[in-house]
Design a protein around this motif. Sequence first.
Motif, PDB file in Angstrom:
ATOM      1  N   PHE A 168       5.543  35.726   3.764  1.00  0.00           N
ATOM      2  CA  PHE A 168       5.619  34.835   4.921  1.00  0.00           C
ATOM      3  C   PHE A 168       4.251  34.737   5.607  1.00  0.00           C
ATOM      4  O   PHE A 168       3.782  33.642   5.949  1.00  0.00           O
ATOM      5  CB  PHE A 168       6.673  35.356   5.893  1.00  0.00           C
ATOM      6  CG  PHE A 168       6.691  34.663   7.227  1.00  0.00           C
ATOM      7  CD1 PHE A 168       7.151  33.372   7.355  1.00  0.00           C
ATOM      8  CD2 PHE A 168       6.237  35.330   8.371  1.00  0.00           C
ATOM      9  CE1 PHE A 168       7.161  32.734   8.588  1.00  0.00           C
ATOM     10  CE2 PHE A 168       6.261  34.706   9.603  1.00  0.00           C
ATOM     11  CZ  PHE A 168       6.718  33.400   9.713  1.00  0.00           C
ATOM     12  N   VAL A 169       3.608  35.883   5.790  1.00  0.00           N
ATOM     13  CA  VAL A 169       2.282  35.911   6.421  1.00  0.00           C
ATOM     14  C   VAL A 169       1.269  35.182   5.551  1.00  0.00           C
ATOM     15  O   VAL A 169       0.412  34.443   6.048  1.00  0.00           O
ATOM     16  CB  VAL A 169       1.838  37.367   6.678  1.00  0.00           C
ATOM     17  CG1 VAL A 169       0.405  37.412   7.201  1.00  0.00           C
ATOM     18  CG2 VAL A 169       2.776  38.041   7.660  1.00  0.00           C
ATOM     19  N   TYR A 170       1.389  35.368   4.234  1.00  0.00           N
ATOM     20  CA  TYR A 170       0.489  34.712   3.281  1.00  0.00           C
ATOM     21  C   TYR A 170       0.557  33.197   3.454  1.00  0.00           C
ATOM     22  O   TYR A 170      -0.472  32.509   3.480  1.00  0.00           O
ATOM     23  CB  TYR A 170       0.894  35.120   1.868  1.00  0.00           C
ATOM     24  CG  TYR A 170      -0.057  34.704   0.773  1.00  0.00           C
ATOM     25  CD1 TYR A 170      -1.115  35.524   0.409  1.00  0.00           C
ATOM     26  CD2 TYR A 170       0.109  33.508   0.082  1.00  0.00           C
ATOM     27  CE1 TYR A 170      -1.981  35.163  -0.610  1.00  0.00           C
ATOM     28  CE2 TYR A 170      -0.748  33.141  -0.932  1.00  0.00           C
ATOM     29  CZ  TYR A 170      -1.795  33.967  -1.278  1.00  0.00           C
ATOM     30  OH  TYR A 170      -2.655  33.595  -2.273  1.00  0.00           O
ATOM     31  N   PHE A 171       1.758  32.671   3.583  1.00  0.00           N
ATOM     32  CA  PHE A 171       1.925  31.232   3.759  1.00  0.00           C
ATOM     33  C   PHE A 171       1.356  30.758   5.096  1.00  0.00           C
ATOM     34  O   PHE A 171       0.826  29.645   5.189  1.00  0.00           O
ATOM     35  CB  PHE A 171       3.400  30.847   3.659  1.00  0.00           C
ATOM     36  CG  PHE A 171       3.887  30.673   2.247  1.00  0.00           C
ATOM     37  CD1 PHE A 171       3.474  29.590   1.478  1.00  0.00           C
ATOM     38  CD2 PHE A 171       4.748  31.592   1.676  1.00  0.00           C
ATOM     39  CE1 PHE A 171       3.912  29.429   0.173  1.00  0.00           C
ATOM     40  CE2 PHE A 171       5.195  31.439   0.375  1.00  0.00           C
ATOM     41  CZ  PHE A 171       4.777  30.351  -0.384  1.00  0.00           C
ATOM     42  N   LEU A 172       1.442  31.601   6.123  1.00  0.00           N
ATOM     43  CA  LEU A 172       0.909  31.212   7.423  1.00  0.00           C
ATOM     44  C   LEU A 172      -0.604  31.077   7.405  1.00  0.00           C
ATOM     45  O   LEU A 172      -1.174  30.269   8.152  1.00  0.00           O
ATOM     46  CB  LEU A 172       1.319  32.242   8.482  1.00  0.00           C
ATOM     47  CG  LEU A 172       2.782  32.228   8.947  1.00  0.00           C
ATOM     48  CD1 LEU A 172       3.011  33.303   9.994  1.00  0.00           C
ATOM     49  CD2 LEU A 172       3.175  30.869   9.493  1.00  0.00           C
ATOM     50  N   TYR A 173      -1.266  31.869   6.577  1.00  0.00           N
ATOM     51  CA  TYR A 173      -2.721  31.795   6.513  1.00  0.00           C
ATOM     52  C   TYR A 173      -3.209  30.461   5.933  1.00  0.00           C
ATOM     53  O   TYR A 173      -4.328  30.025   6.222  1.00  0.00           O
ATOM     54  CB  TYR A 173      -3.281  32.944   5.665  1.00  0.00           C
ATOM     55  CG  TYR A 173      -3.273  34.279   6.359  1.00  0.00           C
ATOM     56  CD1 TYR A 173      -3.418  34.375   7.733  1.00  0.00           C
ATOM     57  CD2 TYR A 173      -3.116  35.459   5.645  1.00  0.00           C
ATOM     58  CE1 TYR A 173      -3.410  35.604   8.381  1.00  0.00           C
ATOM     59  CE2 TYR A 173      -3.105  36.703   6.274  1.00  0.00           C
ATOM     60  CZ  TYR A 173      -3.247  36.759   7.637  1.00  0.00           C
ATOM     61  OH  TYR A 173      -3.238  37.970   8.276  1.00  0.00           O
ATOM     62  N   ILE A 174      -2.400  29.821   5.121  1.00  0.00           N
ATOM     63  CA  ILE A 174      -2.810  28.560   4.487  1.00  0.00           C
ATOM     64  C   ILE A 174      -3.111  27.478   5.528  1.00  0.00           C
ATOM     65  O   ILE A 174      -4.205  26.904   5.526  1.00  0.00           O
ATOM     66  CB  ILE A 174      -1.759  28.091   3.461  1.00  0.00           C
ATOM     67  CG1 ILE A 174      -1.709  29.067   2.287  1.00  0.00           C
ATOM     68  CG2 ILE A 174      -2.083  26.668   2.972  1.00  0.00           C
ATOM     69  CD1 ILE A 174      -0.602  28.782   1.286  1.00  0.00           C
ATOM     70  N   PRO A 175      -2.173  27.161   6.440  1.00  0.00           N
ATOM     71  CA  PRO A 175      -2.510  26.142   7.440  1.00  0.00           C
ATOM     72  C   PRO A 175      -3.604  26.581   8.411  1.00  0.00           C
ATOM     73  O   PRO A 175      -4.332  25.730   8.944  1.00  0.00           O
ATOM     74  CB  PRO A 175      -1.172  25.914   8.179  1.00  0.00           C
ATOM     75  CG  PRO A 175      -0.361  27.127   7.910  1.00  0.00           C
ATOM     76  CD  PRO A 175      -0.766  27.593   6.553  1.00  0.00           C
ATOM     77  N   ILE A 176      -3.745  27.891   8.641  1.00  0.00           N
ATOM     78  CA  ILE A 176      -4.807  28.373   9.528  1.00  0.00           C
ATOM     79  C   ILE A 176      -6.176  28.067   8.919  1.00  0.00           C
ATOM     80  O   ILE A 176      -7.064  27.514   9.588  1.00  0.00           O
ATOM     81  CB  ILE A 176      -4.653  29.880   9.791  1.00  0.00           C
ATOM     82  CG1 ILE A 176      -3.411  30.158  10.637  1.00  0.00           C
ATOM     83  CG2 ILE A 176      -5.901  30.435  10.490  1.00  0.00           C
ATOM     84  CD1 ILE A 176      -3.078  31.636  10.773  1.00  0.00           C
ATOM     85  N   ILE A 177      -6.359  28.442   7.660  1.00  0.00           N
ATOM     86  CA  ILE A 177      -7.629  28.166   6.981  1.00  0.00           C
ATOM     87  C   ILE A 177      -7.842  26.668   6.844  1.00  0.00           C
ATOM     88  O   ILE A 177      -8.968  26.167   7.009  1.00  0.00           O
ATOM     89  CB  ILE A 177      -7.646  28.842   5.592  1.00  0.00           C
ATOM     90  CG1 ILE A 177      -7.567  30.366   5.729  1.00  0.00           C
ATOM     91  CG2 ILE A 177      -8.900  28.440   4.813  1.00  0.00           C
ATOM     92  CD1 ILE A 177      -8.705  30.987   6.488  1.00  0.00           C
ATOM     93  N   TYR A 206      -5.365  34.386  13.264  1.00  0.00           N
ATOM     94  CA  TYR A 206      -5.047  35.736  12.790  1.00  0.00           C
ATOM     95  C   TYR A 206      -4.317  36.532  13.864  1.00  0.00           C
ATOM     96  O   TYR A 206      -3.299  37.196  13.590  1.00  0.00           O
ATOM     97  CB  TYR A 206      -6.333  36.453  12.388  1.00  0.00           C
ATOM     98  CG  TYR A 206      -6.138  37.889  11.958  1.00  0.00           C
ATOM     99  CD1 TYR A 206      -5.638  38.191  10.695  1.00  0.00           C
ATOM    100  CD2 TYR A 206      -6.435  38.942  12.815  1.00  0.00           C
ATOM    101  CE1 TYR A 206      -5.444  39.507  10.305  1.00  0.00           C
ATOM    102  CE2 TYR A 206      -6.243  40.258  12.433  1.00  0.00           C
ATOM    103  CZ  TYR A 206      -5.755  40.538  11.165  1.00  0.00           C
ATOM    104  OH  TYR A 206      -5.552  41.840  10.788  1.00  0.00           O
ATOM    105  N   ILE A 207      -4.809  36.443  15.099  1.00  0.00           N
ATOM    106  CA  ILE A 207      -4.160  37.144  16.204  1.00  0.00           C
ATOM    107  C   ILE A 207      -2.755  36.580  16.429  1.00  0.00           C
ATOM    108  O   ILE A 207      -1.787  37.321  16.614  1.00  0.00           O
ATOM    109  CB  ILE A 207      -4.999  37.038  17.488  1.00  0.00           C
ATOM    110  CG1 ILE A 207      -6.320  37.787  17.317  1.00  0.00           C
ATOM    111  CG2 ILE A 207      -4.229  37.587  18.687  1.00  0.00           C
ATOM    112  CD1 ILE A 207      -7.293  37.594  18.464  1.00  0.00           C
ATOM    113  N   GLY A 208      -2.652  35.247  16.401  1.00  0.00           N
ATOM    114  CA  GLY A 208      -1.351  34.617  16.587  1.00  0.00           C
ATOM    115  C   GLY A 208      -0.365  35.017  15.511  1.00  0.00           C
ATOM    116  O   GLY A 208       0.815  35.279  15.799  1.00  0.00           O
ATOM    117  N   THR A 209      -0.834  35.087  14.263  1.00  0.00           N
ATOM    118  CA  THR A 209       0.028  35.498  13.152  1.00  0.00           C
ATOM    119  C   THR A 209       0.481  36.948  13.316  1.00  0.00           C
ATOM    120  O   THR A 209       1.647  37.279  13.072  1.00  0.00           O
ATOM    121  CB  THR A 209      -0.714  35.342  11.818  1.00  0.00           C
ATOM    122  OG1 THR A 209      -1.088  33.967  11.643  1.00  0.00           O
ATOM    123  CG2 THR A 209       0.162  35.762  10.654  1.00  0.00           C
TER     124      THR A 209
END
Length: 262
Positions: free
Chosen positions: A134-143, A236-239
Amino acid sequence: MICKNCNNTLRTDYSFCPNCGAKVIRNRITAKSLTFDFFERYFNLDNTLFKTLWHMIIKPQDVCGGYISGLRKKYLNPVSILAISLTVSGLIMFLMKKFAWEHIDFSNIGYAQTSSGASGTEKIMSKTMEYSSFVYFLYIPIIAFASFVAFNYKKYNFAEHVVSAIYTLTSFSLITAIYAIITLLINPQLYMSTAMIYIVFMIVFCIYVSYKNSENNLKSLFWRIPLFLLIVMIGYIGTSVLTVAILFLTGELSPQDFVPKN
């Protein structure tokens, strides 16, 4: 003969359907055919996983920009490489839990200490790992968003930056997988202790790929890189906050996990 995928009429000597491009399958599935299809799909000389990873290192603009512009056969598509990356990540998590976990001294992991000591750290890291995909997927839109804001000389839309982010994160994950597996098997403590260094290298790789994709001039990097880092840091902090909140809401964590032991 009829194509099983699009119902187009085929000649008996056809190996591929001229209408949809699907391969004509004449034989039953066997263990040998499954193995052959896997290696042909991901490791053949014309369309390889290794070529995609190597070119993401030396010329990522060809991989990401090529897919965005319509290139579909030369490299693995984003969905395929994401699936492989998640599979490898699952293997790493399996090795972590089954072989490495009991050999890790959580009191020596400085970046993740809680007031309750090693036990609190261990519990938080254990529960967080369960949400790793789940966290991995969240990093995609962040980057993707950081790249969209800071590196967008070519005027790619957000969805196109998502494609680049998928290629970037999955490539880095697969390239470093060998290090992760070997370290987990030989020295699990080193793997945990270098986790923050891993994140730093990942962000540097993201900046490198974003720059190569954008073709911005070097002088502009003085403000583009800090802007990129600021957005990634906020994300990153938000995640991290969201992950901990979910753990509290689901009962995986409680305030007692942060209370210092007497």
